[in-house]
Scaffold this motif. Structure first.
Motif, PDB file in Angstrom:
ATOM      1  N   ARG A 202       0.828  -1.203   0.000  1.00  8.78           N
ATOM      2  CA  ARG A 202       0.000   0.000   0.000  1.00  8.78           C
ATOM      3  C   ARG A 202       0.862   1.252   0.000  1.00  8.78           C
ATOM      4  N   LYS A 204       1.509   4.999   1.241  1.00 10.00           N
ATOM      5  CA  LYS A 204       1.137   5.931   2.311  1.00 10.00           C
ATOM      6  C   LYS A 204       1.153   7.341   1.739  1.00 10.00           C
ATOM      7  N   GLN A 206      -0.283  11.641   2.196  1.00  6.72           N
ATOM      8  CA  GLN A 206      -0.799  12.681   3.087  1.00  6.72           C
ATOM      9  C   GLN A 206      -1.724  13.566   2.254  1.00  6.72           C
ATOM     10  N   ARG A 210      -3.569  15.014   6.627  1.00  7.69           N
ATOM     11  CA  ARG A 210      -3.877  13.724   7.278  1.00  7.69           C
ATOM     12  C   ARG A 210      -3.291  12.577   6.461  1.00  7.69           C
ATOM     13  N   GLU A 211      -2.799  11.560   7.181  1.00  7.45           N
ATOM     14  CA  GLU A 211      -2.217  10.411   6.487  1.00  7.45           C
ATOM     15  C   GLU A 211      -3.267   9.354   6.195  1.00  7.45           C
ATOM     16  N   ARG A 212      -3.141   8.721   5.036  1.00  9.12           N
ATOM     17  CA  ARG A 212      -3.987   7.561   4.737  1.00  9.12           C
ATOM     18  C   ARG A 212      -3.229   6.648   3.791  1.00  9.12           C
ATOM     19  N   THR A 213      -3.761   5.456   3.551  1.00 11.09           N
ATOM     20  CA  THR A 213      -3.070   4.544   2.640  1.00 11.09           C
ATOM     21  C   THR A 213      -3.956   4.227   1.448  1.00 11.09           C
ATOM     22  N   LEU A 214      -3.310   3.960   0.342  1.00  8.70           N
ATOM     23  CA  LEU A 214      -4.021   3.609  -0.880  1.00  8.70           C
ATOM     24  C   LEU A 214      -3.648   2.187  -1.253  1.00  8.70           C
ATOM     25  N   SER A 215      -4.655   1.367  -1.581  1.00 14.67           N
ATOM     26  CA  SER A 215      -4.301   0.033  -2.037  1.00 14.67           C
ATOM     27  C   SER A 215      -4.407  -0.078  -3.545  1.00 14.67           C
TER      28      SER A 215
END
Ligand code: BTN
Length: 223
Positions: A202, A204, A206, A210-215
């Motif tokens: 994935r 990572k 920002q 805010r941090e999030r992850t992409l698959s």
């Protein structure tokens, strides 16, 4: 490993399916494809002069959640190959390989699952070597821009050797482009900062602090 060379097939990814029942690893290389397949149902221009190959690999006990390793391995093998010819490749997550910001190679992976295990995978690689990519509006790169008289067979053999080598996650990380990107997801696009890749593949990012992850999303670098 068995290697089959063919002049032309519609798609090596399709052609290689005849070996699925055999259980033996095999690679099929074509001089050209009449109906090359790209990701997301797109076609892949496959005129003579490129390396077009598919590798069928069987696994004993590989959980499907580790499928990312297959993609990582292919992308690193392509990068190592391009480096042999003096290029500085980058991976546009997850597996487009760019040189000078233009696409040098496309990778299409089709997995065969059995329960929660990866039974086999077909790794299809199309690498521009001596083919004319000028029709692609400056978005594609061909190796002959750097080495004008480069031999397609030689590049194919280098790639096959690299596909046979082990790769590490850190090698993959070292090639992945980070920084400002545009994420295209579910028909929408937004700006983000790519921070790194996690071991499960994935990305990572920002967004708005805010941090999030992409698959799975399509990302495009904007600067
Ligand atoms: C993409 O960038 O959209 C992926 C392109 C993958 C192209 C390769 S060429 C060899 C193999 N056979 C196909 O039909 N497609 C893959």
């Amino acid at each position: 490993m068995k290697i089959e060379l063919v002049e032309e097939v519609p798609s090596t990814n399709e052609y290689i399916r005849r070996y699925l029942s055999g259980g033996e690893n095999v690679v099929v290389c074509a001089k050209r494809q009449s109906a090359g397949k790209g990701t997301k149902g797109r076609t892949f221009l496959s005129e003579e002069g490129g390396v077009y190959l598919s590798a069928l690999t069987f696994y004993q006990d590989l959980p499907s959640r580790e499928a990312f390793r297959v993609m990582m391995h292919a992308a690193v093998a392509v990068c190592k190959t391009l480096e042999v010819y003096g290029c500085s490749p980058e991976i546009k997550w997850p597996n487009d390989v760019l040189v000078n910001g233009r696409k040098a190679c496309g990778i299409l992976i089709e997995n065969i699952l059995e329960g929660d295990k990866l039974k086999a995978s077909v790794v299809g690689i199309g690498l521009n070597v001596q083919n004319d990519v000028s029709a692609l509006n400056g978005i594609a790169f061909s190796l002959n821009e750097v080495v004008p008289d480069i031999s397609v067979e030689e590049v194919r053999n280098t790639l096959l050797q690299n596909l046979n080598k082990q790769t590490s996650f850190s090698a993959y990380q070292q090639y992945v482009r980070l920084g400002k990107v545009t994420v295209e997801e579910n028909g929408e696009s937004y700006d983000a900062l790519a921070l790194g890749v996690l071991e499960d593949g994935r990305l990572k990012i920002q967004v708005d602090g805010r941090e999030r992850t992409l698959s799975s999303a399509e990302i495009r670098r904007i600067s």
